[in-house]
Scaffold this motif. Structure first.
Motif, PDB file in Angstrom:
ATOM      1  N   GLU A   1      62.869  20.603  42.938  1.00 15.17           N
ATOM      2  CA  GLU A   1      62.372  19.619  43.886  1.00 15.17           C
ATOM      3  C   GLU A   1      61.122  20.176  44.572  1.00 15.17           C
ATOM      4  O   GLU A   1      60.980  21.392  44.711  1.00 15.17           O
ATOM      5  CB  GLU A   1      63.441  19.297  44.930  1.00 15.17           C
TER       6      GLU A   1
ATOM      7  N   VAL B   1      58.900  21.346  47.582  1.00 12.81           N
ATOM      8  CA  VAL B   1      59.174  21.821  48.944  1.00 12.81           C
ATOM      9  C   VAL B   1      57.934  22.511  49.497  1.00 12.81           C
ATOM     10  O   VAL B   1      57.046  22.917  48.749  1.00 12.81           O
ATOM     11  CB  VAL B   1      60.360  22.834  48.963  1.00 12.81           C
ATOM     12  N   ARG B   2      57.878  22.652  50.817  1.00 17.27           N
ATOM     13  CA  ARG B   2      56.914  23.522  51.447  1.00 17.27           C
ATOM     14  C   ARG B   2      57.462  24.938  51.370  1.00 17.27           C
ATOM     15  O   ARG B   2      58.596  25.196  51.771  1.00 17.27           O
ATOM     16  CB  ARG B   2      56.713  23.125  52.911  1.00 17.27           C
ATOM     17  N   THR B   3      56.707  25.880  50.863  1.00 19.01           N
ATOM     18  CA  THR B   3      57.243  27.228  50.669  1.00 19.01           C
ATOM     19  C   THR B   3      56.199  28.287  50.953  1.00 19.01           C
ATOM     20  O   THR B   3      55.000  28.085  50.716  1.00 19.01           O
ATOM     21  CB  THR B   3      57.768  27.406  49.227  1.00 19.01           C
TER      22      THR B   3
ATOM     23  N   GLU C   1      59.743  28.963  44.678  1.00 18.10           N
ATOM     24  CA  GLU C   1      60.844  29.491  45.483  1.00 18.10           C
ATOM     25  C   GLU C   1      62.163  29.335  44.725  1.00 18.10           C
ATOM     26  O   GLU C   1      62.399  28.304  44.081  1.00 18.10           O
ATOM     27  CB  GLU C   1      60.904  28.726  46.808  1.00 18.10           C
TER      28      GLU C   1
END
Length: 443
Positions: A299, A301-303, A310
């Motif tokens: 999915e 995501v901000r990482t 991530e």
């Protein structure tokens, strides 16, 4: 510093678990290995070589490793060993071997049934309440080991519905929107088109509640191994005590992989897995979708990950318990050789009995397990014959002599064999009242 033989123990564990098969069970290969190591210095010639082959190292090295473990006990894994003898056994024949035992090994006369059970309870925090062998007049020597643990997780599990174990068959799972379904016959393990796949193995429909690893505090990863292929590994750590801890590893493979191969993979990972994540595979090298180790999703995501990729692992496991007894006299487990070694010390042919009693409980808040391993050296059964028994009845007048013995100084003294009193008994009487009760003390 004594080197602890991890690889020899792993090979012995493979022998023991292969004998137990794929049924639900718990065992302590270490508990059995320790008894073999204690007995190994008693062996000579071909018996010594046989024990070395089973132990995976020579007898002296095994004995030194056992001593290093037993004389510096682990605060979270209490241990005990004992060597007992039947009174009347020639101590001179055993002295050389006894003197080489670890300082912590108890020695002395053979306890009775109640004494053996009490020893088992005392050294397993009450988890094993009966010694696995039964004392008989044939027992000449007894060897015993006990290992136990009762720990709380540093971080407890979360409870989730049993359905979280996943679908019974990953090929029937709903395909995630962000990736293709996991193709049949492929996955995180070796290519196996047939067999009962599924991360829950059918358990999801049988359990109402299961355990999920917390967001932080546990470790989980997928590791590449040999015959077991890719395996899922979960590691839960105990609350440490004075710098000593316990990590419980759970290792999952494709359900068609034999139990022996999965256990062997666990032993291969164990040494490094207490501090790290050996043989870890990147999730970005694995196919998306459900498979025999679980489900892999992707999915956006901000990482803060350096490469923008991530990885996160969570594990779902059931609670479980096991209680068992194992016969350890099977060929290849070494206890027949122990019998021959001890018989050589005693100068007679002896038989051997060996069993292990085990128990374990894995739960949301902690883990407890214990094992008591016992081995008896037995006199051989005598040949068939005829017995006559006499009950001698002193029912008419008879003579009595009170004769002194005198072995002071190790040799017969002047009083030795000297009749001091003599009588002719012609008038018997009833026992006095003082004869009908136990004496307060000896005269």
């Amino acid at each position: 510093m004594t080197t602890i033989p991890y690889d020899p123990l792993a090979r012995y564990a493979a022998r023991l678990h292969a004998d137990l098969g794929g049924r639900h069970h718990v065992a302590s290969p270490l508990g059995a290995w320790l008894l073999l190591a204690l007995a190994a210095p008693a062996a000579t010639g071909a018996v010594r070589d046989e024990l070395a082959e089973v132990l995976g190292v020579d007898g002296e090295t095994a004995a030194a490793a056992a001593t290093a473990l037993l004389d510096r006990p682990h605060p979270l894994v209490p241990s005990a060993t004992a060597v007992w003898h039947r009174p009347g056994t020639d101590p001179d024949r055993l002295a050389g071997w006894w003197h080489g035992l670890p300082r912590s090994t108890a020695t002395g006369p053979l306890p009775d049934r109640a004494g053996l059970d009490a020893w088992a309870r005392e050294h397993t925090v009450g988890l094993v309440d009966r010694f696995p062998l039964t004392v008989s007049p044939r027992v000449l020597l007894a060897l015993a080991s006990a290992l136990a643990t009762r720990i709380s997780w540093a971080t407890p599990f979360d409870l989730v519905p049993g359905a979280a174990l996943g679908p019974d068959d990953p090929r029937d799972a709903t395909r995630p929107d962000d990736g293709p379904a996991h193709p049949p016959g492929t996955g995180h393990g070796p290519d196996r088109e047939h067999g009962t796949a599924g991360s829950g193995g059918g358990w999801a429909g049988r359990l109402s509640r299961v355990l999920r690893s917390p967001e932080h505090g546990h470790r989980a990863w997928i590791a590449a191994t040999g015959p077991a292929g890719d395996v899922a590994v979960h590691a839960a750590a105990a609350v440490e005590h004075d710098g000593a801890g316990l990590v419980v590893l759970s290792v999952l493979a494709d359900p068609t992989v034999p139990a022996a191969d999965v256990l062997a993979a666990g032993y291969a990972l164990a040494g490094a897995a207490v501090d790290g994540e050996p043989a870890r595979r990147s999730l970005f090298d694995l196919p998306l979708g459900p498979g025999p180790l679980g489900t892999l999703r992707e999915e956006p995501v901000r990482t803060a990950a350096r490469d923008g990729r991530e990885e996160r692992h969570r594990a779902v496991l059931p609670c479980w318990s096991a209680r068992d007894e194992h016969d350890l006299t099977a060929p290849g487990l070494g206890f027949a050789a122990v019998g021959r070694a001890l018989g050589g010390l005693l100068g007679i042919d002896v038989g051997v009995e060996a069993r292990q009693a085990t128990v374990a409980h894995y739960s949301r808040y902690g883990f407890e397990a214990a094992a008591v391993t016992g081995a008896f050296a037995l006199t051989s059964l005598p040949p068939q014959g005829v017995r006559r028994s006499a009950e001698l009845r002193f029912g008419h007048p008879y003579a009595v002599l009170a004769v002194a013995t005198d072995h002071r100084g190790g040799e017969p003294g002047p009083w030795h064999g000297l009749p001091v009193f003599s009588a002719w008994v012609a008038e018997p009487r009833e026992p006095a009242d003082t004869d009908l009760v136990d004496p307060v003390e000896s005269w």
